[in-house]
Motif scaffolding. Structure first.
Motif, short mmCIF file in Angstrom:
data_model
loop_
_atom_site.label_atom_id
_atom_site.label_comp_id
_atom_site.label_asym_id
_atom_site.label_seq_id
_atom_site.Cartn_x
_atom_site.Cartn_y
_atom_site.Cartn_z
N GLY A 165 28.95 21.22 35.57
CA GLY A 165 28.80 21.16 34.12
C GLY A 165 29.39 22.36 33.41
O GLY A 165 29.25 22.51 32.20
N ARG A 166 30.08 23.18 34.15
CA ARG A 166 30.68 24.42 33.63
C ARG A 166 31.61 24.97 34.71
O ARG A 166 31.88 24.27 35.69
N VAL A 167 32.09 26.17 34.53
CA VAL A 167 32.90 26.79 35.58
C VAL A 167 31.98 27.06 36.78
O VAL A 167 31.02 27.82 36.65
N PRO A 168 32.24 26.45 37.92
CA PRO A 168 31.36 26.69 39.07
C PRO A 168 31.48 28.13 39.57
O PRO A 168 32.54 28.75 39.44
N PRO A 169 30.40 28.67 40.13
CA PRO A 169 30.43 30.08 40.58
C PRO A 169 31.58 30.38 41.53
O PRO A 169 32.16 31.47 41.48
N LYS A 170 31.94 29.44 42.41
CA LYS A 170 33.02 29.69 43.36
C LYS A 170 34.37 29.89 42.68
O LYS A 170 35.27 30.50 43.25
N ALA A 171 34.52 29.34 41.48
CA ALA A 171 35.79 29.44 40.76
C ALA A 171 35.86 30.66 39.85
O ALA A 171 36.94 31.00 39.35
N LEU A 172 34.73 31.33 39.63
CA LEU A 172 34.72 32.45 38.69
C LEU A 172 35.68 33.57 39.08
O LEU A 172 36.41 34.08 38.21
N PRO A 173 35.75 33.98 40.36
CA PRO A 173 36.70 35.05 40.70
C PRO A 173 38.14 34.68 40.37
O PRO A 173 38.90 35.52 39.85
N TYR A 174 38.53 33.44 40.65
CA TYR A 174 39.91 33.03 40.37
C TYR A 174 40.16 33.03 38.86
O TYR A 174 41.21 33.50 38.39
N VAL A 175 39.23 32.48 38.09
CA VAL A 175 39.41 32.42 36.64
C VAL A 175 39.56 33.82 36.07
O VAL A 175 40.43 34.08 35.22
#
Length: 381
Positions: A207-217
């Motif tokens: 429902g949002r940016v998943p935690p696993k994707a936060l470093p890449y973003v």
């Protein structure tokens, strides 16, 4: 007769016996002083010499020579990330970013940097290949011959950049739809980058940016700031400019007033500097919009950024494919495949999708590259 004294009796002058376990205390005044230890004798002089030498080197500006290289040269400054990019690729970055408002050339450059470091070396035949690191399966979905050289390959930089732009814009469109339905929340660019790094399903599930994707973003957005100059310097592709055909096309509206000209500007909604790919004609809602020249309608439908949009193919002009587009329409009065002539009503002025008010966004493209429409319109030169 005197009585002898017993052992337990003592005369007043007798001294008490010293305790058996008590030892005499040394006199502090007579305590022997110790000399300097081995540390002070050996280490302290060495430290003194080293510190004195360092002070001398700094004072005479010789320390930089020892650290920086021969003859006292300072170490070279780190290379800017933009220096790794072939200037011939900048127009392709801008063209790919123009596919949707979410993208910027700097974002695409950051993605490529994170993916390959701008190295076009491929991995195994079954693995990622080219600047954008496309796998064979991904290339089958997104790859095409972008520069018209007869081949479509992930190791062709132009093809790879355009394919990455198509992929990102498709993800941005789907994230927009999900956000409109209320299934996801967040910044659209963040959601798009997260869907690229993980997948669309992961973002929708979270429902949002998943935690696993936060470093890449975070890395992509931070790195994109180092490529920010790519967003502001216009660099049209070869052949995208003239020679204009003054009066070759008719005006799609009777008005001669422009509210926004062709060229780089700050987007009125996003505030991001981007190339304004056409011109804007302000007009009341519902004003008829007509074809600028004879041709065939190759697209007529609703788009995410441009709302209701019509694209007309006019064939060749000076040996190049000429097309015109009509966007933000409130209604469509034509369909794909229809033949039109100057004056044929294509739709009506509106403000659909990313628009600040009723107007017609009109574009002229030569071989797929945007060019200033004004010199092509009657009375525009």
């Amino acid at each position: 007769m005197e009585t002898p004294l017993r052992d337990t009796e003592r005369t007043p002058d007798a001294e008490p016996p010293a305790p058996e376990e008590q030892e005499p205390r040394p006199d502090p005044a007579r305590r022997k002083r110790r000399g300097p230890g081995p540390f002070l004798l050996l280490v302290l002089p060495t430290l003194t010499v080293v510190l004195a030498g360092a002070v001398f080197l700094v004072a005479t500006d010789r320390l930089s020579g020892l650290l920086g290289g021969d003859d006292g040269d300072q170490a070279p400054a780190p290379q800017a990330v933009t220096d790794r990019v072939d200037p011939s690729l900048l127009p392709w970055l801008r063209k790919a970013a123009d596919r949707c408002d979410t993208l910027r050339p700097s974002v695409l450059a950051a993605q490529i940097d994170l993916r390959s470091g701008w190295s076009n070396d491929g991995a195994a035949l079954s693995g990622p290949s080219g600047l954008a690191g496309f796998t064979p399966a991904q290339w089958r979905e997104w790859g095409e011959d972008a520069n018209g050289n007869g081949t479509s390959a992930p190791k062709d930089p132009a093809d790879a950049i355009m394919a990455l732009g198509r992929w990102d814009c498709a993800l941005a469109e789907r994230m927009t739809e999900s956000r409109t339905r209320g299934t996801v929340n967040g910044d659209l660019l963040d959601l798009t980058l997260a869907a690229y790094d993980q997948d669309e399903t992961a973002v929708t599930k979270a429902g949002r940016v998943p935690p696993k994707a936060l470093p890449y973003v975070r890395k992509a957005k931070q790195l994109s700031r180092q490529y920010a100059q790519f967003d502001t310097v216009p660099s049209p592709l070869p052949g995208a400019e003239g020679p204009p055909r003054d009066g070759y096309l008719h005006r799609p509206l009777r008005t001669t007033t422009l509210s926004s000209a062709f060229g780089t500007r700050r987007h009125p909604l996003s505030g991001v500097p981007k190339l304004h790919t056409g011109v804007d004609f302000p007009a009341p809602q519902g004003t008829p919009v007509t074809a600028a020249g004879p041709g065939t309608v190759v697209f007529a439908g609703l788009t995410r950024a441009y709302g209701n949009r019509v694209v007309v193919d006019h064939g060749e002009a000076d040996g190049r494919r000429l097309q015109t587009t009509y966007s933000h329409l409130s209604a469509l009065h034509t369909t794909q495949g229809s033949t039109v002539v100057p004056g044929t009503t294509l739709g009506r002025v509106g403000s659909t999708r990313r628009s600040t008010g009723p107007h017609l966004h009109f574009e002229v493209m030569l071989d797929g590259h945007y060019t200033d429409p004004v010199p092509w319109l009657d009375g525009g030169g």
